[in-house]
Design a protein around this motif. Structure first.
Motif, PDB file in Angstrom:
ATOM      1  N   ASP A 114       0.765  -1.180   0.148  1.00 21.01           N
ATOM      2  CA  ASP A 114       0.019   0.177   0.108  1.00 21.01           C
ATOM      3  C   ASP A 114       0.702   1.272  -0.044  1.00 21.01           C
ATOM      4  O   ASP A 114       0.669   2.208  -0.719  1.00 21.01           O
ATOM      5  N   LYS A 147       2.141   4.050  -4.921  1.00 24.10           N
ATOM      6  CA  LYS A 147       2.282   5.230  -5.640  1.00 24.10           C
ATOM      7  C   LYS A 147       3.481   5.376  -6.394  1.00 24.10           C
ATOM      8  O   LYS A 147       3.309   5.693  -7.529  1.00 24.10           O
ATOM      9  N   THR A 158      -4.391  -3.872   2.379  1.00 21.16           N
ATOM     10  CA  THR A 158      -5.845  -3.930   2.174  1.00 21.16           C
ATOM     11  C   THR A 158      -6.329  -2.767   1.445  1.00 21.16           C
ATOM     12  O   THR A 158      -7.431  -2.527   1.033  1.00 21.16           O
ATOM     13  N   GLY A 159      -5.464  -1.554   1.695  1.00 21.23           N
ATOM     14  CA  GLY A 159      -5.791  -0.248   1.133  1.00 21.23           C
ATOM     15  C   GLY A 159      -6.167  -0.328  -0.201  1.00 21.23           C
ATOM     16  O   GLY A 159      -7.105   0.042  -0.983  1.00 21.23           O
ATOM     17  N   ILE A 160      -4.986  -0.311  -1.135  1.00 20.03           N
ATOM     18  CA  ILE A 160      -5.354  -0.227  -2.564  1.00 20.03           C
ATOM     19  C   ILE A 160      -6.166  -1.340  -3.146  1.00 20.03           C
ATOM     20  O   ILE A 160      -7.005  -0.910  -4.151  1.00 20.03           O
ATOM     21  N   GLY A 173      -8.731  -2.428  -1.696  1.00 22.30           N
ATOM     22  CA  GLY A 173     -10.182  -2.065  -1.413  1.00 22.30           C
ATOM     23  C   GLY A 173     -10.488  -0.798  -2.139  1.00 22.30           C
ATOM     24  O   GLY A 173     -11.597  -0.734  -2.604  1.00 22.30           O
ATOM     25  N   GLU A 174      -9.488   0.103  -2.452  1.00 27.93           N
ATOM     26  CA  GLU A 174      -9.854   1.157  -3.186  1.00 27.93           C
ATOM     27  C   GLU A 174     -10.269   0.873  -4.593  1.00 27.93           C
ATOM     28  O   GLU A 174     -11.100   1.360  -5.285  1.00 27.93           O
ATOM     29  N   MET A 175      -9.704  -0.197  -5.062  1.00 24.82           N
ATOM     30  CA  MET A 175      -9.832  -0.893  -6.614  1.00 24.82           C
ATOM     31  C   MET A 175     -10.942  -1.657  -6.684  1.00 24.82           C
ATOM     32  O   MET A 175     -11.307  -2.173  -7.868  1.00 24.82           O
ATOM     33  N   GLY A 176     -11.481  -2.055  -5.585  1.00 27.94           N
ATOM     34  CA  GLY A 176     -12.722  -3.260  -5.387  1.00 27.94           C
ATOM     35  C   GLY A 176     -12.308  -4.439  -5.942  1.00 27.94           C
ATOM     36  O   GLY A 176     -13.024  -5.073  -6.622  1.00 27.94           O
TER      37      GLY A 176
END
Length: 106
Positions: free
Chosen positions: A8, A12, A63-65, A67-70
């Motif tokens: 995560d 970037k 879990t962040g990315i 989660g953001e990307m579904g």
């Protein structure tokens, strides 16, 4: 060069700001199909090293990315170009199919 582990925190820099396309393989240790395609992705990352970076993201540790990307099903491979997702492939496939798909998207 082998596949690169992305988190995560490094997503970037490693993916969105990469100067070449990045294929992110979302996977987990308990996922059988993920383990089946891992050797193929390693080989493809060496064969296409000058064209694309192949990165792996463990969705249990990060879990962040996902989660953001579904991300709901794995293995899920998402190709990023210039910081944007441009193509994705869900599920395991033979190396020839994975490589052919990736080359057609690059």
């Amino acid at each position: 060069m082998a596949t690169k582990t992305v988190t995560d925190d490094s997503f970037k820099t490693d993916v969105l700001e990469s100067d070449k396309p990045v294929l992110v393989d979302f996977w987990a240790d308990w996922c059988g199909p993920c383990k089946m395609i891992a050797p193929a992705l390693e080989e493809i990352s060496e064969e296409l090293a000058d064209q694309v970076t192949i990165a792996k993201m463990d969705i249990m540790e990060n879990t962040g990315i996902p989660g953001e990307m579904g991300v709901q099903s794995i293995p899920l491979m998402v190709l990023f170009k210039d910081g944007k997702p441009v193509a994705q492939k869900l599920g395991a496939a033979p190396k020839s199919q994975l490589k052919g798909w990736l080359e057609s998207e690059l």
